[in-house]
Design an enzyme around this catalytic site. Structure first.
Site, PDB file in Angstrom:
ATOM      1  N   SER A 243       0.817  -1.202   0.000  1.00 32.34           N
ATOM      2  CA  SER A 243       0.000   0.000   0.000  1.00 32.34           C
ATOM      3  C   SER A 243       0.860   1.266   0.000  1.00 32.34           C
ATOM      4  O   SER A 243       1.726   1.404  -0.862  1.00 32.34           O
ATOM      5  CB  SER A 243      -0.950  -0.063   1.191  1.00 32.34           C
ATOM      6  OG  SER A 243      -2.095   0.660   0.899  1.00 32.34           O
ATOM      7  N   TRP A 334     -10.130   0.348  -5.116  1.00 29.56           N
ATOM      8  CA  TRP A 334      -9.541   1.652  -4.779  1.00 29.56           C
ATOM      9  C   TRP A 334      -8.111   1.752  -5.324  1.00 29.56           C
ATOM     10  O   TRP A 334      -7.664   2.813  -5.747  1.00 29.56           O
ATOM     11  CB  TRP A 334      -9.587   1.807  -3.254  1.00 29.56           C
ATOM     12  CG  TRP A 334      -9.157   3.119  -2.685  1.00 29.56           C
ATOM     13  CD1 TRP A 334      -8.105   3.323  -1.844  1.00 29.56           C
ATOM     14  CD2 TRP A 334      -9.771   4.393  -2.865  1.00 29.56           C
ATOM     15  NE1 TRP A 334      -8.022   4.643  -1.490  1.00 29.56           N
ATOM     16  CE2 TRP A 334      -9.037   5.327  -2.106  1.00 29.56           C
ATOM     17  CE3 TRP A 334     -10.873   4.841  -3.605  1.00 29.56           C
ATOM     18  CZ2 TRP A 334      -9.361   6.682  -2.060  1.00 29.56           C
ATOM     19  CZ3 TRP A 334     -11.200   6.200  -3.554  1.00 29.56           C
ATOM     20  CH2 TRP A 334     -10.445   7.096  -2.797  1.00 29.56           C
ATOM     21  N   HIS A 384      -7.787  -5.719   0.302  1.00 28.14           N
ATOM     22  CA  HIS A 384      -6.541  -4.985   0.470  1.00 28.14           C
ATOM     23  C   HIS A 384      -5.819  -5.490   1.728  1.00 28.14           C
ATOM     24  O   HIS A 384      -6.263  -5.237   2.848  1.00 28.14           O
ATOM     25  CB  HIS A 384      -6.918  -3.510   0.632  1.00 28.14           C
ATOM     26  CG  HIS A 384      -5.768  -2.559   0.607  1.00 28.14           C
ATOM     27  ND1 HIS A 384      -5.001  -2.350  -0.506  1.00 28.14           N
ATOM     28  CD2 HIS A 384      -5.259  -1.742   1.574  1.00 28.14           C
ATOM     29  CE1 HIS A 384      -4.080  -1.438  -0.232  1.00 28.14           C
ATOM     30  NE2 HIS A 384      -4.209  -1.064   1.031  1.00 28.14           N
TER      31      HIS A 384
HETATM   32  C1  GTR Z   1      -5.517   4.526   1.580  1.00 28.57           C
HETATM   33  C2  GTR Z   1      -4.905   5.356   0.505  1.00 28.57           C
HETATM   34  C3  GTR Z   1      -4.217   4.453  -0.470  1.00 28.57           C
HETATM   35  C4  GTR Z   1      -3.334   3.417   0.208  1.00 28.57           C
HETATM   36  C5  GTR Z   1      -3.874   2.941   1.548  1.00 28.57           C
HETATM   37  C6  GTR Z   1      -2.864   2.285   2.469  1.00 28.57           C
HETATM   38  O1  GTR Z   1      -6.321   5.244   2.436  1.00 28.57           O
HETATM   39  O2  GTR Z   1      -5.918   6.093  -0.099  1.00 28.57           O
HETATM   40  O3  GTR Z   1      -3.496   5.212  -1.405  1.00 28.57           O
HETATM   41  O4  GTR Z   1      -2.048   3.839   0.329  1.00 28.57           O
HETATM   42  O5  GTR Z   1      -4.445   3.938   2.279  1.00 28.57           O
HETATM   43  O6  GTR Z   1      -1.711   2.713   2.587  1.00 28.57           O
HETATM   44  O7  GTR Z   1      -3.275   1.348   3.146  1.00 28.57           O
END
Ligand code: GTR
Length: 403
Positions: A243, A334, A384
Protein backbone atom coordinates in the site's frame (compact mmCIF):
# COMPACT_ATOMS: atom_id res chain seq x y z
CA UNK A 1 -2.81 4.98 10.43
CA UNK A 2 -5.55 6.82 8.63
CA UNK A 3 -7.76 4.91 6.16
CA UNK A 4 -10.68 5.65 3.96
CA UNK A 5 -13.24 2.94 4.50
CA UNK A 6 -13.65 2.25 0.83
CA UNK A 7 -15.84 -0.75 1.40
CA UNK A 8 -18.57 1.46 2.80
CA UNK A 9 -18.78 4.04 0.03
CA UNK A 10 -16.40 5.49 -2.46
CA UNK A 11 -15.82 9.19 -2.01
CA UNK A 12 -17.24 11.60 -4.62
CA UNK A 13 -15.16 11.74 -7.78
CA UNK A 14 -14.34 8.03 -7.76
CA UNK A 15 -14.97 5.85 -10.78
CA UNK A 16 -15.08 2.08 -10.32
CA UNK A 17 -16.89 1.27 -13.55
CA UNK A 18 -14.57 -0.03 -16.27
CA UNK A 19 -16.96 1.07 -19.02
CA UNK A 20 -16.66 4.69 -17.81
CA UNK A 21 -12.87 4.95 -18.04
CA UNK A 22 -12.23 7.82 -20.46
CA UNK A 23 -9.44 7.55 -23.07
CA UNK A 24 -6.02 8.63 -21.86
CA UNK A 25 -2.55 8.84 -23.38
CA UNK A 26 0.50 7.32 -21.71
CA UNK A 27 3.93 8.86 -22.29
CA UNK A 28 6.29 6.47 -24.08
CA UNK A 29 9.19 5.73 -21.70
CA UNK A 30 11.47 5.26 -24.69
CA UNK A 31 10.68 8.60 -26.34
CA UNK A 32 13.48 11.04 -25.54
CA UNK A 33 13.06 14.80 -25.21
CA UNK A 34 14.85 15.25 -28.56
CA UNK A 35 12.04 13.31 -30.26
CA UNK A 36 14.17 10.22 -30.89
CA UNK A 37 13.55 6.75 -29.51
CA UNK A 38 15.99 5.15 -27.10
CA UNK A 39 17.85 2.57 -29.16
CA UNK A 40 19.83 0.62 -26.60
CA UNK A 41 20.47 0.09 -22.90
CA UNK A 42 23.32 2.54 -22.95
CA UNK A 43 21.07 5.39 -24.13
CA UNK A 44 18.49 4.30 -21.59
CA UNK A 45 20.92 4.26 -18.68
CA UNK A 46 22.84 7.43 -19.49
CA UNK A 47 20.18 9.71 -20.98
CA UNK A 48 16.57 8.63 -20.67
CA UNK A 49 16.60 6.96 -17.27
CA UNK A 50 18.13 9.97 -15.46
CA UNK A 51 15.73 12.24 -17.33
CA UNK A 52 12.65 10.27 -16.23
CA UNK A 53 13.99 9.84 -12.71
CA UNK A 54 14.37 13.58 -12.42
CA UNK A 55 10.78 14.12 -13.60
CA UNK A 56 9.60 11.93 -10.72
CA UNK A 57 11.74 13.85 -8.26
CA UNK A 58 10.43 17.15 -9.50
CA UNK A 59 6.76 16.31 -9.90
CA UNK A 60 5.92 13.43 -7.58
CA UNK A 61 8.19 12.32 -4.72
CA UNK A 62 10.76 15.10 -4.34
CA UNK A 63 14.52 14.74 -4.16
CA UNK A 64 16.10 11.56 -2.87
CA UNK A 65 18.97 12.82 -0.72
CA UNK A 66 22.29 11.66 -2.09
CA UNK A 67 24.51 13.29 0.49
CA UNK A 68 26.56 10.42 1.97
CA UNK A 69 25.66 9.75 5.61
CA UNK A 70 27.65 7.78 8.09
CA UNK A 71 25.29 5.58 9.98
CA UNK A 72 26.41 3.76 13.06
CA UNK A 73 24.59 1.01 14.81
CA UNK A 74 24.29 -0.97 17.98
CA UNK A 75 23.11 -4.57 18.33
CA UNK A 76 20.59 -4.21 21.13
CA UNK A 77 19.70 -7.85 21.41
CA UNK A 78 20.36 -11.10 19.59
CA UNK A 79 19.63 -14.78 19.97
CA UNK A 80 20.40 -17.79 17.81
CA UNK A 81 17.45 -19.63 19.27
CA UNK A 82 14.49 -17.56 18.11
CA UNK A 83 11.09 -18.74 16.84
CA UNK A 84 11.47 -22.19 18.36
CA UNK A 85 15.03 -22.50 17.23
CA UNK A 86 14.54 -22.00 13.47
CA UNK A 87 15.92 -18.46 13.39
CA UNK A 88 18.55 -16.09 14.64
CA UNK A 89 17.06 -12.80 15.81
CA UNK A 90 18.94 -9.53 15.83
CA UNK A 91 17.60 -6.20 17.01
CA UNK A 92 19.73 -3.39 15.73
CA UNK A 93 19.45 0.31 16.38
CA UNK A 94 20.65 2.32 13.40
CA UNK A 95 21.67 5.85 14.33
CA UNK A 96 20.88 8.03 11.35
CA UNK A 97 22.54 11.20 12.60
CA UNK A 98 26.31 11.42 13.16
CA UNK A 99 25.97 12.92 16.66
CA UNK A 100 22.33 13.21 17.72
CA UNK A 101 21.52 9.81 19.22
CA UNK A 102 17.79 10.51 19.35
CA UNK A 103 17.53 10.05 15.57
CA UNK A 104 17.39 6.33 14.94
CA UNK A 105 15.44 3.42 13.56
CA UNK A 106 15.11 0.07 15.29
CA UNK A 107 15.46 -2.86 12.91
CA UNK A 108 14.24 -6.33 13.73
CA UNK A 109 15.95 -9.10 11.77
CA UNK A 110 15.32 -12.84 11.60
CA UNK A 111 17.66 -15.11 9.69
CA UNK A 112 17.21 -18.80 8.92
CA UNK A 113 19.40 -21.09 11.04
CA UNK A 114 19.19 -23.74 8.33
CA UNK A 115 21.42 -21.65 6.06
CA UNK A 116 25.09 -21.61 6.85
CA UNK A 117 26.02 -19.11 4.14
CA UNK A 118 24.84 -15.46 4.01
CA UNK A 119 21.07 -15.55 3.58
CA UNK A 120 18.81 -13.72 1.12
CA UNK A 121 16.42 -11.44 2.96
CA UNK A 122 13.11 -9.64 2.60
CA UNK A 123 13.16 -6.04 3.76
CA UNK A 124 9.80 -4.46 4.45
CA UNK A 125 8.81 -1.60 6.74
CA UNK A 126 5.87 -2.16 9.08
CA UNK A 127 2.87 -0.02 9.99
CA UNK A 128 2.41 -0.71 13.68
CA UNK A 129 5.81 -1.15 15.28
CA UNK A 130 8.17 -4.13 15.37
CA UNK A 131 6.36 -5.69 18.31
CA UNK A 132 3.27 -6.14 16.13
CA UNK A 133 4.86 -8.30 13.42
CA UNK A 134 5.18 -11.52 15.46
CA UNK A 135 4.15 -12.93 18.83
CA UNK A 136 7.83 -13.45 19.76
CA UNK A 137 7.91 -11.99 23.30
CA UNK A 138 11.53 -10.90 22.91
CA UNK A 139 10.74 -8.25 20.29
CA UNK A 140 11.64 -4.83 21.62
CA UNK A 141 8.84 -2.38 20.88
CA UNK A 142 9.43 0.41 18.40
CA UNK A 143 10.06 3.49 20.47
CA UNK A 144 9.65 6.41 18.16
CA UNK A 145 5.98 5.71 18.04
CA UNK A 146 3.69 8.67 18.22
CA UNK A 147 0.68 6.97 16.73
CA UNK A 148 0.55 3.61 18.49
CA UNK A 149 -1.50 4.60 21.46
CA UNK A 150 -2.43 1.10 22.57
CA UNK A 151 -0.43 -0.59 25.33
CA UNK A 152 2.34 -2.74 23.93
CA UNK A 153 0.96 -6.08 25.02
CA UNK A 154 -2.24 -5.54 23.11
CA UNK A 155 -0.35 -4.90 19.85
CA UNK A 156 2.20 -7.71 20.12
CA UNK A 157 1.78 -10.02 17.13
CA UNK A 158 -1.41 -8.30 15.96
CA UNK A 159 -0.24 -7.22 12.50
CA UNK A 160 -1.65 -9.89 10.18
CA UNK A 161 0.56 -9.02 7.19
CA UNK A 162 3.60 -11.03 8.25
CA UNK A 163 4.67 -14.62 7.54
CA UNK A 164 8.03 -14.61 9.25
CA UNK A 165 8.18 -18.32 10.12
CA UNK A 166 7.09 -19.14 6.55
CA UNK A 167 9.87 -17.03 5.04
CA UNK A 168 12.45 -18.53 7.43
CA UNK A 169 11.43 -22.11 6.60
CA UNK A 170 11.68 -21.17 2.94
CA UNK A 171 15.30 -20.10 3.47
CA UNK A 172 14.85 -16.32 3.58
CA UNK A 173 15.51 -13.80 6.30
CA UNK A 174 13.17 -10.93 7.13
CA UNK A 175 14.15 -7.42 8.22
CA UNK A 176 11.65 -4.79 9.30
CA UNK A 177 11.40 -1.43 11.02
CA UNK A 178 8.53 0.84 11.91
CA UNK A 179 7.91 3.41 9.17
CA UNK A 180 7.16 6.12 11.72
CA UNK A 181 10.82 5.95 12.79
CA UNK A 182 11.52 8.05 9.70
CA UNK A 183 8.44 10.22 9.58
CA UNK A 184 5.15 9.99 11.46
CA UNK A 185 2.37 9.53 8.94
CA UNK A 186 0.38 12.72 9.29
CA UNK A 187 0.53 16.13 7.71
CA UNK A 188 2.74 17.55 10.47
CA UNK A 189 4.93 14.45 10.70
CA UNK A 190 7.78 16.16 8.87
CA UNK A 191 8.30 18.46 11.83
CA UNK A 192 9.56 15.65 14.04
CA UNK A 193 10.71 13.21 11.34
CA UNK A 194 13.99 13.00 9.45
CA UNK A 195 13.03 15.72 7.00
CA UNK A 196 13.65 18.05 9.94
CA UNK A 197 16.10 16.16 12.15
CA UNK A 198 18.46 15.36 9.25
CA UNK A 199 17.94 18.59 7.31
CA UNK A 200 21.44 19.91 7.93
CA UNK A 201 23.17 16.57 7.55
CA UNK A 202 21.44 15.82 4.25
CA UNK A 203 21.54 19.41 3.06
CA UNK A 204 17.95 19.39 1.95
CA UNK A 205 14.93 21.41 3.02
CA UNK A 206 11.85 19.53 4.28
CA UNK A 207 9.68 20.72 1.39
CA UNK A 208 12.15 19.46 -1.20
CA UNK A 209 11.06 15.90 -0.47
CA UNK A 210 8.09 14.05 0.96
CA UNK A 211 6.94 11.49 3.52
CA UNK A 212 7.11 8.76 0.86
CA UNK A 213 10.62 9.98 0.09
CA UNK A 214 11.58 9.80 3.77
CA UNK A 215 10.28 6.23 4.15
CA UNK A 216 12.05 5.21 0.95
CA UNK A 217 15.33 6.80 2.00
CA UNK A 218 15.00 4.98 5.32
CA UNK A 219 14.92 1.68 3.40
CA UNK A 220 18.26 2.62 1.85
CA UNK A 221 19.76 3.18 5.29
CA UNK A 222 18.62 -0.24 6.45
CA UNK A 223 20.30 -1.57 3.31
CA UNK A 224 23.52 0.18 4.45
CA UNK A 225 23.31 -1.86 7.63
CA UNK A 226 22.49 -5.13 5.83
CA UNK A 227 25.62 -4.67 3.69
CA UNK A 228 27.66 -4.78 6.87
CA UNK A 229 26.02 -7.86 8.34
CA UNK A 230 28.01 -10.97 7.44
CA UNK A 231 24.99 -13.23 7.92
CA UNK A 232 23.07 -11.41 5.18
CA UNK A 233 23.60 -11.77 1.44
CA UNK A 234 23.20 -8.09 0.58
CA UNK A 235 23.18 -8.91 -3.15
CA UNK A 236 19.90 -10.72 -2.55
CA UNK A 237 17.75 -8.20 -0.72
CA UNK A 238 14.09 -8.29 -1.72
CA UNK A 239 12.38 -4.98 -1.02
CA UNK A 240 8.70 -5.41 -0.38
CA UNK A 241 6.03 -2.91 0.57
CA UNK A 242 2.29 -2.83 0.98
CA UNK A 243 0.00 0.00 0.00
CA UNK A 244 1.53 3.37 0.94
CA UNK A 245 4.72 1.48 1.77
CA UNK A 246 4.43 -0.21 -1.64
CA UNK A 247 4.58 3.26 -3.17
CA UNK A 248 7.64 4.04 -1.04
CA UNK A 249 9.25 0.72 -1.98
CA UNK A 250 8.89 1.41 -5.69
CA UNK A 251 10.47 4.81 -5.21
CA UNK A 252 13.29 3.29 -3.13
CA UNK A 253 13.77 0.57 -5.75
CA UNK A 254 13.99 3.20 -8.48
CA UNK A 255 16.40 5.30 -6.42
CA UNK A 256 18.70 2.63 -5.04
CA UNK A 257 19.95 -0.11 -7.35
CA UNK A 258 21.21 -2.24 -4.45
CA UNK A 259 17.71 -3.67 -4.00
CA UNK A 260 17.87 -6.82 -6.09
CA UNK A 261 14.11 -7.44 -6.33
CA UNK A 262 11.27 -5.00 -5.77
CA UNK A 263 7.75 -6.01 -4.78
CA UNK A 264 4.72 -3.75 -4.77
CA UNK A 265 1.75 -5.19 -2.91
CA UNK A 266 -1.38 -3.23 -3.82
CA UNK A 267 0.44 0.09 -3.93
CA UNK A 268 -2.32 1.75 -5.97
CA UNK A 269 -2.39 5.46 -6.78
CA UNK A 270 1.05 7.06 -6.63
CA UNK A 271 2.49 3.52 -6.62
CA UNK A 272 2.03 0.99 -9.39
CA UNK A 273 -1.38 2.17 -10.67
CA UNK A 274 -1.61 4.48 -13.67
CA UNK A 275 -2.55 8.03 -12.64
CA UNK A 276 -3.97 9.10 -15.98
CA UNK A 277 -6.50 6.27 -15.93
CA UNK A 278 -9.60 7.39 -14.08
CA UNK A 279 -10.39 4.40 -11.90
CA UNK A 280 -10.21 4.04 -8.11
CA UNK A 281 -8.32 6.62 -6.10
CA UNK A 282 -7.38 9.79 -7.96
CA UNK A 283 -4.41 12.14 -7.71
CA UNK A 284 -6.70 14.78 -6.25
CA UNK A 285 -8.11 12.46 -3.60
CA UNK A 286 -4.68 11.26 -2.52
CA UNK A 287 -3.27 14.79 -2.37
CA UNK A 288 -6.25 16.05 -0.43
CA UNK A 289 -6.18 13.27 2.11
CA UNK A 290 -2.42 12.78 2.40
CA UNK A 291 -0.83 16.12 1.45
CA UNK A 292 2.46 15.08 3.07
CA UNK A 293 3.02 11.95 0.96
CA UNK A 294 4.12 13.78 -2.18
CA UNK A 295 5.95 16.96 -3.08
CA UNK A 296 3.87 20.17 -3.43
CA UNK A 297 4.27 20.19 -7.23
CA UNK A 298 2.20 16.98 -7.47
CA UNK A 299 -0.88 18.98 -6.47
CA UNK A 300 -0.72 20.86 -9.79
CA UNK A 301 -1.99 17.69 -11.42
CA UNK A 302 -5.02 17.23 -9.14
CA UNK A 303 -7.41 18.02 -11.95
CA UNK A 304 -4.92 17.70 -14.80
CA UNK A 305 -3.42 14.24 -14.85
CA UNK A 306 -3.24 14.63 -18.64
CA UNK A 307 -0.45 17.17 -18.19
CA UNK A 308 1.64 14.95 -15.87
CA UNK A 309 4.89 14.40 -17.79
CA UNK A 310 5.16 10.87 -16.37
CA UNK A 311 2.92 8.01 -15.44
CA UNK A 312 3.60 5.15 -13.06
CA UNK A 313 4.67 2.62 -15.72
CA UNK A 314 7.74 4.85 -16.04
CA UNK A 315 8.46 4.46 -12.33
CA UNK A 316 8.35 0.69 -12.80
CA UNK A 317 10.61 1.02 -15.84
CA UNK A 318 13.22 2.76 -13.66
CA UNK A 319 13.64 -0.55 -11.82
CA UNK A 320 14.65 -2.40 -15.01
CA UNK A 321 16.35 -4.80 -15.50
CA UNK A 322 15.84 -5.97 -11.92
CA UNK A 323 13.01 -8.40 -11.14
CA UNK A 324 9.78 -6.65 -10.20
CA UNK A 325 6.54 -8.09 -8.82
CA UNK A 326 3.31 -6.10 -8.96
CA UNK A 327 0.36 -7.49 -7.03
CA UNK A 328 -3.29 -6.50 -6.79
CA UNK A 329 -6.38 -7.80 -4.99
CA UNK A 330 -9.73 -8.32 -6.66
CA UNK A 331 -11.77 -6.48 -4.03
CA UNK A 332 -9.30 -3.62 -3.82
CA UNK A 333 -10.79 -1.46 -6.57
CA UNK A 334 -9.54 1.65 -4.78
CA UNK A 335 -6.00 0.62 -5.84
CA UNK A 336 -7.15 0.01 -9.44
CA UNK A 337 -5.94 -3.56 -10.12
CA UNK A 338 -6.22 -3.13 -13.89
CA UNK A 339 -4.29 0.15 -13.75
CA UNK A 340 -1.55 -1.69 -11.85
CA UNK A 341 -1.54 -4.46 -14.43
CA UNK A 342 -1.38 -2.01 -17.36
CA UNK A 343 1.46 -0.18 -15.70
CA UNK A 344 3.41 -3.45 -15.55
CA UNK A 345 2.53 -4.16 -19.20
CA UNK A 346 3.81 -0.76 -20.30
CA UNK A 347 7.04 -1.00 -18.32
CA UNK A 348 7.76 -4.12 -20.38
CA UNK A 349 9.34 -2.31 -23.32
CA UNK A 350 12.16 -1.03 -21.13
CA UNK A 351 12.75 -4.53 -19.75
CA UNK A 352 12.77 -5.74 -23.37
CA UNK A 353 15.68 -3.38 -24.13
CA UNK A 354 17.61 -5.41 -21.57
CA UNK A 355 16.35 -8.64 -23.18
CA UNK A 356 14.33 -9.38 -20.10
CA UNK A 357 10.90 -10.93 -20.45
CA UNK A 358 8.17 -8.86 -18.86
CA UNK A 359 4.62 -10.08 -18.34
CA UNK A 360 4.45 -11.80 -21.73
CA UNK A 361 0.79 -10.79 -22.15
CA UNK A 362 -1.38 -7.72 -22.24
CA UNK A 363 -4.46 -9.61 -21.15
CA UNK A 364 -5.24 -9.37 -17.47
CA UNK A 365 -4.96 -12.86 -15.92
CA UNK A 366 -7.77 -14.43 -13.89
CA UNK A 367 -7.58 -14.22 -10.11
CA UNK A 368 -4.89 -16.30 -8.41
CA UNK A 369 -2.99 -16.95 -11.66
CA UNK A 370 0.32 -15.09 -11.57
CA UNK A 371 1.84 -14.23 -14.96
CA UNK A 372 5.20 -13.02 -16.17
CA UNK A 373 8.90 -13.48 -15.82
CA UNK A 374 11.24 -10.67 -14.82
CA UNK A 375 8.11 -8.59 -14.31
CA UNK A 376 5.45 -10.68 -12.64
CA UNK A 377 1.87 -9.83 -11.73
CA UNK A 378 -1.01 -11.35 -9.86
CA UNK A 379 -4.47 -10.38 -8.83
CA UNK A 380 -5.56 -12.53 -5.95
CA UNK A 381 -9.03 -12.94 -4.57
CA UNK A 382 -9.89 -10.91 -1.49
CA UNK A 383 -9.29 -7.55 0.06
CA UNK A 384 -6.54 -4.98 0.47
CA UNK A 385 -3.99 -6.84 2.66
CA UNK A 386 -0.81 -8.90 2.56
CA UNK A 387 -1.80 -12.56 2.78
CA UNK A 388 -0.13 -15.95 2.94
CA UNK A 389 -0.88 -16.32 -0.78
CA UNK A 390 1.03 -13.09 -1.52
CA UNK A 391 4.06 -14.20 0.51
CA UNK A 392 4.08 -17.60 -1.21
CA UNK A 393 4.17 -15.94 -4.63
CA UNK A 394 6.97 -13.57 -3.60
CA UNK A 395 9.08 -16.36 -2.12
CA UNK A 396 8.78 -18.46 -5.25
CA UNK A 397 9.44 -15.40 -7.43
CA UNK A 398 12.70 -14.86 -5.55
CA UNK A 399 13.48 -18.57 -5.97
CA UNK A 400 12.82 -18.24 -9.71
CA UNK A 401 15.48 -15.56 -9.94
CA UNK A 402 18.10 -17.20 -7.77
CA UNK A 403 17.71 -20.96 -7.67
C1 GTR B 1 -5.52 4.53 1.58
C2 GTR B 1 -4.90 5.36 0.50
C3 GTR B 1 -4.22 4.45 -0.47
C4 GTR B 1 -3.33 3.42 0.21
C5 GTR B 1 -3.87 2.94 1.55
C6 GTR B 1 -2.86 2.28 2.47
O1 GTR B 1 -6.32 5.24 2.44
O2 GTR B 1 -5.92 6.09 -0.10
O3 GTR B 1 -3.50 5.21 -1.40
O4 GTR B 1 -2.05 3.84 0.33
O5 GTR B 1 -4.44 3.94 2.28
O6 GTR B 1 -1.71 2.71 2.59
O7 GTR B 1 -3.27 1.35 3.15
Amino acid sequence: MQYIDVSAQYPPGTNVDESKVPPYVLPDPLLMSNGKKVKDTNEWSTIQRPYIYHLFEENVYGRYPTQPVTIHFKIRESSNNALNGIATRKQVRIYLHPTDTTVFTDVLIYLPNSIKTPAPIFLSLNFNGNQAVNKDPAILPSQNETQISKPLDSTRGTDPYWQIEGAITHGYGVATAYYGDFEPDNKDGWKTGIRTTLKDVLKIEPEEWSALGAWAWGMSRIMDYLQQDAMVDSKRVVLMGHSRLGKASLWAGASDARFAIVISNESGEGGAALSKRWFGETVKQINDQFPHWFVAAYKKYNDHTDSLPVDQHMLLALIAPRPLYIASAADDLWSDPKGEFLSAVNAGKVYALFRKKGLGTDTMPPVNHPVGNTIRYHIRSGKHAVTLYDWQQYLSFADMQWK
